[in-house]
Design an enzyme around this catalytic site. Structure first.
Site, PDB file in Angstrom:
ATOM      1  CE  LYS A  25       7.784   6.721  16.266  1.00 24.32           C
ATOM      2  NZ  LYS A  25       7.339   6.869  14.879  1.00 24.32           N
ATOM      3  CE  LYS A  78       0.033  -0.750  18.459  1.00 26.66           C
ATOM      4  NZ  LYS A  78      -0.402   0.536  17.924  1.00 26.66           N
ATOM      5  CE  LYS A 116       5.126  -0.274  11.650  1.00 22.69           C
ATOM      6  NZ  LYS A 116       4.101   0.054  10.697  1.00 22.69           N
TER       7      LYS A 116
END
Ligand code: TRP
Length: 332
Positions: free
Chosen positions: A114, A196, A199
């Site tokens: 991140k 994966k 969203k």
């Protein structure tokens, strides 16, 4: 004496719920309520470690409550609540910050990922995120934490923090374990099946949202990546795209991989992708309609999350009081 074990899990309202979160998580939560005490939290405090639009964040949190219910989670049998409504999460997180090492947090792969993605906003909350997650779990003395592979490291750290605390102060926290339900499907992106389904996928076609319109769902499946072969065969090593579509089809229809292989013998990928798309449309249709209905009834949704917060607070307050006492904060 309550013999049931406790389950805690959370999903961030940082985006819309996806087919991956449904087939991989929420669908399996529905059956757990008979056997366990279950807490499902909408972790809006985690979401703000990355900048969010306030109106979107608010809308998504409430919509997520509606979607949980539409997926079959009964608010009577499950404690469904919003993290920021239960202040004990922030309170315990601060305490746990003081029992979590800089080195441990620096090793978290999600933090590294991140920070790379949000290089202009590597804030302290992003760094201490796992201590807040540990607080979520430990407040409810959770035994089991349903999470995907990517969150296992955070549950491991939660165990290390709990162990450290218990070693100093006696048995305060239950040791949680990651819990991967037997039937939980791991759904990958339709366009990059190595990753994966997420969203935050850069490619919108890679991800199916729970509330997406049927025609958009069908279009995404039509464009799903397969391979240069022509056989529908389950081989997650060499045929990632096809195998992912088979996993989705199997989860949506209950058919086994063998049944699916037989069904498409001699047919092309076009037919196969259409069948998967249609199965998903049918699976999601009642969820979308129920969610739309629920969203018209704001008072009901408010009553659900208020009741959830109250029940959650009851358990959380008990743990926090114990912790405060152990570490030496004077009683008020
Ligand atoms: N970090 C989790 C995720 O991004 C969400 C989360 C927050 C969570 N607190 C939790 C999951 C506690 C399980 C238990 O997926």
């Amino acid at each position: 004496m309550d013999e049931k074990k406790t389950i805690f899990s959370g999903i961030q309202p940082s985006g819309e719920l996806t087919l991956g979160s449904y087939l991989g998580a929420i669908k399996n939560w529905v059956e757990l309520a008979d056997t366990y005490n279950t807490y499902y939290c909408i972790v809006d405090m985690h979401a703000i470690t990355v900048r969010q639009d306030p109106a979107q964040l608010r809308r998504r949190a409430v919509s997520q409550i509606a979607q949980y219910i539409a997926c079959g989670l009964d608010p009577k049998d499950n404690v469904i609540f919003i993290q920021s409504h239960v202040p004990e999460h922030a309170q315990l997180a601060w305490v746990l910050d003081c029992y979590t090492m800089f080195g441990e947090l620096s090793r978290m792969t999600q933090f590294k990922d991140k920070s790379a993605k949000n290089a202009d906003n590597i804030n302290a909350g992003l760094f201490t995120y796992p201590a807040l997650m540990a607080a979520d779990i430990l407040l409810y003395q959770a035994d089991l934490v349903p999470v995907g592979e990517d969150q296992k490291q955070h549950v491991e750290l939660t165990r290390d923090i709990a162990h450290r605390f218990n070693t100093i102060y006696g048995d305060v926290f239950t040791m949680p374990e990651p819990f991967i339900p037997k039937t939980g499907a791991r759904i990958m992106s339709l366009t990059t099946p190595e990753n994966k389904m997420s969203k935050s996928d850069k490619d919108p076609g890679g991800c199916i949202y729970l509330l997406e319109k049927p025609e958009d769902i069908l279009r995404s499946f039509k464009r799903a990546v397969t391979d240069s072969d022509t056989v529908v065969r389950f081989d997650p090593e060499n045929k990632k795209g096809v195998s992912n579509l088979m996993t989705i089809y199997s989860a949506a229809t209950g058919k086994t991989m063998e049944e699916i292989e037989n069904e498409f013998v001699g047919k092309g990928y076009g037919d196969f992708k259409l069948a998967v798309g249609e199965a998903v449309v049918e699976q999601l249709r009642p969820i979308r309609e129920k969610t739309e209905d629920l969203l018209k009834n704001k008072d009901y949704l408010v009553s659900v999350y208020r009741d959830g917060a109250e029940r959650a607070s009851h358990a959380a307050y008990k743990t926090l009081r114990k912790v405060y006492k152990k570490i030496g904060f004077p009683e008020k």
